[in-house]
Design a protein around this motif. Structure first.
Motif, PDB file in Angstrom:
ATOM      1  N   ALA A  40       0.835  -1.208   0.000  1.00 13.49           N
ATOM      2  CA  ALA A  40       0.000   0.000   0.000  1.00 13.49           C
ATOM      3  C   ALA A  40       0.868   1.256   0.000  1.00 13.49           C
ATOM      4  O   ALA A  40       0.542   2.244  -0.681  1.00 13.49           O
ATOM      5  CB  ALA A  40      -0.932  -0.019   1.216  1.00 13.49           C
ATOM      6  N   LEU A  67       2.136   1.604  -3.600  1.00 11.62           N
ATOM      7  CA  LEU A  67       1.085   2.061  -4.508  1.00 11.62           C
ATOM      8  C   LEU A  67       0.703   3.509  -4.249  1.00 11.62           C
ATOM      9  O   LEU A  67       0.317   4.234  -5.175  1.00 11.62           O
ATOM     10  CB  LEU A  67      -0.151   1.165  -4.365  1.00 11.62           C
ATOM     11  CG  LEU A  67      -0.041  -0.253  -4.903  1.00 11.62           C
ATOM     12  CD1 LEU A  67      -1.314  -1.033  -4.616  1.00 11.62           C
ATOM     13  CD2 LEU A  67       0.241  -0.242  -6.393  1.00 11.62           C
ATOM     14  N   ASN A  68       0.800   3.940  -3.019  1.00  9.74           N
ATOM     15  CA  ASN A  68       0.453   5.325  -2.690  1.00  9.74           C
ATOM     16  C   ASN A  68       1.451   6.313  -3.279  1.00  9.74           C
ATOM     17  O   ASN A  68       1.108   7.482  -3.504  1.00  9.74           O
ATOM     18  CB  ASN A  68       0.385   5.493  -1.173  1.00  9.74           C
ATOM     19  CG  ASN A  68      -0.254   6.789  -0.762  1.00  9.74           C
ATOM     20  OD1 ASN A  68      -1.299   7.175  -1.281  1.00  9.74           O
ATOM     21  ND2 ASN A  68       0.370   7.488   0.185  1.00  9.74           N
ATOM     22  N   ARG A  72      -1.791   4.120 -11.891  1.00  8.88           N
ATOM     23  CA  ARG A  72      -2.269   3.713 -10.571  1.00  8.88           C
ATOM     24  C   ARG A  72      -3.377   2.673 -10.675  1.00  8.88           C
ATOM     25  O   ARG A  72      -3.357   1.666  -9.963  1.00  8.88           O
ATOM     26  CB  ARG A  72      -2.792   4.935  -9.812  1.00  8.88           C
ATOM     27  CG  ARG A  72      -1.722   5.819  -9.206  1.00  8.88           C
ATOM     28  CD  ARG A  72      -2.374   6.896  -8.365  1.00  8.88           C
ATOM     29  NE  ARG A  72      -1.393   7.702  -7.659  1.00  8.88           N
ATOM     30  CZ  ARG A  72      -1.716   8.667  -6.799  1.00  8.88           C
ATOM     31  NH1 ARG A  72      -3.006   8.936  -6.571  1.00  8.88           N
ATOM     32  NH2 ARG A  72      -0.777   9.352  -6.186  1.00  8.88           N
ATOM     33  N   ALA A  73      -4.337   2.936 -11.561  1.00  7.89           N
ATOM     34  CA  ALA A  73      -5.476   2.021 -11.678  1.00  7.89           C
ATOM     35  C   ALA A  73      -5.018   0.634 -12.105  1.00  7.89           C
ATOM     36  O   ALA A  73      -5.531  -0.384 -11.605  1.00  7.89           O
ATOM     37  CB  ALA A  73      -6.493   2.575 -12.671  1.00  7.89           C
ATOM     38  N   ARG A 119      -3.462  -1.220  -9.134  1.00 13.69           N
ATOM     39  CA  ARG A 119      -4.477  -1.592  -8.145  1.00 13.69           C
ATOM     40  C   ARG A 119      -5.275  -2.805  -8.611  1.00 13.69           C
ATOM     41  O   ARG A 119      -5.590  -3.690  -7.807  1.00 13.69           O
ATOM     42  CB  ARG A 119      -5.409  -0.401  -7.886  1.00 13.69           C
ATOM     43  CG  ARG A 119      -4.719   0.754  -7.184  1.00 13.69           C
ATOM     44  CD  ARG A 119      -5.665   1.928  -7.018  1.00 13.69           C
ATOM     45  NE  ARG A 119      -4.963   3.104  -6.521  1.00 13.69           N
ATOM     46  CZ  ARG A 119      -5.533   4.279  -6.308  1.00 13.69           C
ATOM     47  NH1 ARG A 119      -6.825   4.448  -6.571  1.00 13.69           N
ATOM     48  NH2 ARG A 119      -4.821   5.292  -5.852  1.00 13.69           N
ATOM     49  N   VAL A 173      -3.093  -5.889  -8.140  1.00 11.06           N
ATOM     50  CA  VAL A 173      -3.001  -6.313  -6.746  1.00 11.06           C
ATOM     51  C   VAL A 173      -4.303  -6.958  -6.283  1.00 11.06           C
ATOM     52  O   VAL A 173      -4.288  -7.945  -5.526  1.00 11.06           O
ATOM     53  CB  VAL A 173      -2.638  -5.105  -5.851  1.00 11.06           C
ATOM     54  CG1 VAL A 173      -2.766  -5.463  -4.378  1.00 11.06           C
ATOM     55  CG2 VAL A 173      -1.223  -4.640  -6.151  1.00 11.06           C
ATOM     56  N   TYR A 174      -5.434  -6.440  -6.744  1.00 11.40           N
ATOM     57  CA  TYR A 174      -6.728  -6.955  -6.293  1.00 11.40           C
ATOM     58  C   TYR A 174      -7.188  -8.176  -7.084  1.00 11.40           C
ATOM     59  O   TYR A 174      -8.112  -8.869  -6.664  1.00 11.40           O
ATOM     60  CB  TYR A 174      -7.785  -5.854  -6.402  1.00 11.40           C
ATOM     61  CG  TYR A 174      -9.074  -6.174  -5.687  1.00 11.40           C
ATOM     62  CD1 TYR A 174      -9.149  -6.117  -4.300  1.00 11.40           C
ATOM     63  CD2 TYR A 174     -10.206  -6.556  -6.397  1.00 11.40           C
ATOM     64  CE1 TYR A 174     -10.318  -6.417  -3.634  1.00 11.40           C
ATOM     65  CE2 TYR A 174     -11.388  -6.854  -5.738  1.00 11.40           C
ATOM     66  CZ  TYR A 174     -11.437  -6.786  -4.362  1.00 11.40           C
ATOM     67  OH  TYR A 174     -12.601  -7.096  -3.701  1.00 11.40           O
ATOM     68  N   GLY A 181      -5.333  -8.576  -1.429  1.00  7.26           N
ATOM     69  CA  GLY A 181      -5.789  -7.483  -2.279  1.00  7.26           C
ATOM     70  C   GLY A 181      -6.733  -6.534  -1.573  1.00  7.26           C
ATOM     71  O   GLY A 181      -6.584  -5.307  -1.645  1.00  7.26           O
ATOM     72  N   LEU A 213      -6.082  -2.430  -0.486  1.00  2.00           N
ATOM     73  CA  LEU A 213      -6.955  -1.310  -0.836  1.00  2.00           C
ATOM     74  C   LEU A 213      -7.439  -0.558   0.401  1.00  2.00           C
ATOM     75  O   LEU A 213      -7.577   0.665   0.383  1.00  2.00           O
ATOM     76  CB  LEU A 213      -8.140  -1.817  -1.651  1.00  2.00           C
ATOM     77  CG  LEU A 213      -7.819  -2.365  -3.047  1.00  2.00           C
ATOM     78  CD1 LEU A 213      -9.095  -2.701  -3.799  1.00  2.00           C
ATOM     79  CD2 LEU A 213      -6.990  -1.369  -3.849  1.00  2.00           C
ATOM     80  N   LEU A 262      -4.592   1.493   1.492  1.00  2.00           N
ATOM     81  CA  LEU A 262      -4.389   2.586   0.550  1.00  2.00           C
ATOM     82  C   LEU A 262      -5.398   3.708   0.787  1.00  2.00           C
ATOM     83  O   LEU A 262      -5.050   4.898   0.727  1.00  2.00           O
ATOM     84  CB  LEU A 262      -4.503   2.054  -0.880  1.00  2.00           C
ATOM     85  CG  LEU A 262      -4.119   3.005  -2.006  1.00  2.00           C
ATOM     86  CD1 LEU A 262      -2.676   3.452  -1.852  1.00  2.00           C
ATOM     87  CD2 LEU A 262      -4.311   2.326  -3.353  1.00  2.00           C
TER      88      LEU A 262
END
Length: 324
Positions: A125, A128-129, A135-136, A139, A142-143, A203, A207, A210
């Motif tokens: 996280a 990713l931040n 970014r999308a 994410r 990861v998910y 995942g 989020l 994040l």
């Protein structure tokens, strides 16, 4: 003599007749209770949704739980009437040779999953931040494991861990490193399952972390940078204190979830090798669907319920005391 006649009424404007109501307009006296009716309608809908939710919980959660507690004190097998046996089911499971191994494996799995599955999502996280581009995409990547059905995910990792032609050992051979038995070895099977569970479930945790990180005011980081704080110092003195509540709640939920691990041992190892991956939930499955002893299965379920309830109560009390 003439009789006096009644005097004529005085001339003056007559009162205007009331205008007829406009088409579609409510009649007089109607519509005054419309706010009350709307309030009653809103409350009726709210109560309908509430009663529906309560009935679903009562039918699919509370009733099975109460029924399991009752069966824990009964001798219950399919095709026979229940017979009260007191605490005999608990005595039976206590003397089961796999009872101690199941609890030991479950606690070991929980500790390893907490060490690995609690730190890795937080670090991811943080990474990713800080990403500014795509970014999308990251994410979604990861998910993505969360969207794969758990059984499918376990079957993929079972092939991945195959000691012969599995992808893991093939990658090690390509790097000229020694291969491993992975899920087929008594010493490495439990760790292999921890890796699978962490990959499959992190995942959602990433989020949540994040979202918590993006809620931290940027002024705090700017002030820390002005004071000369490095990356690790900013994480220690700004990020962790600001996300402390989220971290504590996720830790509690993760411990409760990992104490009930079942899919990975059932699909990948079948409880082996040498009972090294038999967990409490897997032992409950064996009592119910292999031994057909529902009394013993419910007794184990009650023991797990009591342990998790005591732990949750103690954990919440300690964390609440720390916040006060």
């Amino acid at each position: 003599m003439k009789t006096a006649e009644n005097p004529a009424p005085a001339a003056g404007p007559r009162p205007a007749a009331p205008a007829p109501p406009a088409p579609g307009a409510p009649a007089a006296g109607r519509g005054q209770d419309s706010p009350l009716r709307r309030k009653l309608a809103d409350q009726s809908r709210a109560w309908a949704f509430l009663i529906g939710g309560v009935l679903c919980f009562a039918l699919f959660s509370w009733y099975p739980a109460v029924r399991a507690v009752i069966i824990a004190f009964q001798k219950y097998t399919p095709g026979s009437s229940p017979e009260w046996v007191g605490t005999d089911n608990f005595t039976q499971v206590f003397h089961d040779p796999e009872f101690g191994a199941a609890w030991r494996n479950t606690l070991t799995f929980t500790v390893l999953a907490l060490l690995l599955g609690f730190a890795v999502p937080f670090v991811m996280a943080l990474v990713l931040n800080e990403i500014r581009h795509a970014r999308a995409f990251f994410r979604v990547v990861v998910y993505l494991p969360v969207m794969i059905p758990p059984v499918v995910s376990a079957l993929l990792w079972k092939w991945f861990y195959d000691p012969g032609g599995g992808l893991a050992n093939e990658a090690l051979r390509g790097l000229h490193l020694p291969t491993s038995n992975w899920s087929n070895g008594a010493d490495t099977a439990l760790v292999s399952l921890v890796i699978v569970a962490t990959w499959a479930n992190m995942g959602g945790t990433v989020l949540i972390y994040l979202a918590a990180l993006q809620g931290i005011p940027g002024e705090l980081y700017e002030a820390a940078e002005l004071d000369g704080a490095g990356i690790l110092q900013r994480v220690r003195h700004v990020t962790i204190p600001q996300t402390r509540f989220i971290m504590l709640m996720l830790m509690l939920l993760q411990i409760i979830a990992t104490m009930q691990v079942f899919t990975e041992p059932f699909v990948i190892t079948g409880g082996g090798p040498e009972s090294s991956t038999v967990t409490v939930l897997y032992l409950i499955y064996k009592y119910a669907f292999i031994y057909h002893d529902f009394g013993g299965a419910c007794a184990l379920s009650v023991l797990l319920l009591v342990l998790l309830s005591l732990f949750s109560a103690a954990y919440l009390r300690l964390t609440r005391g720390g916040e006060d």
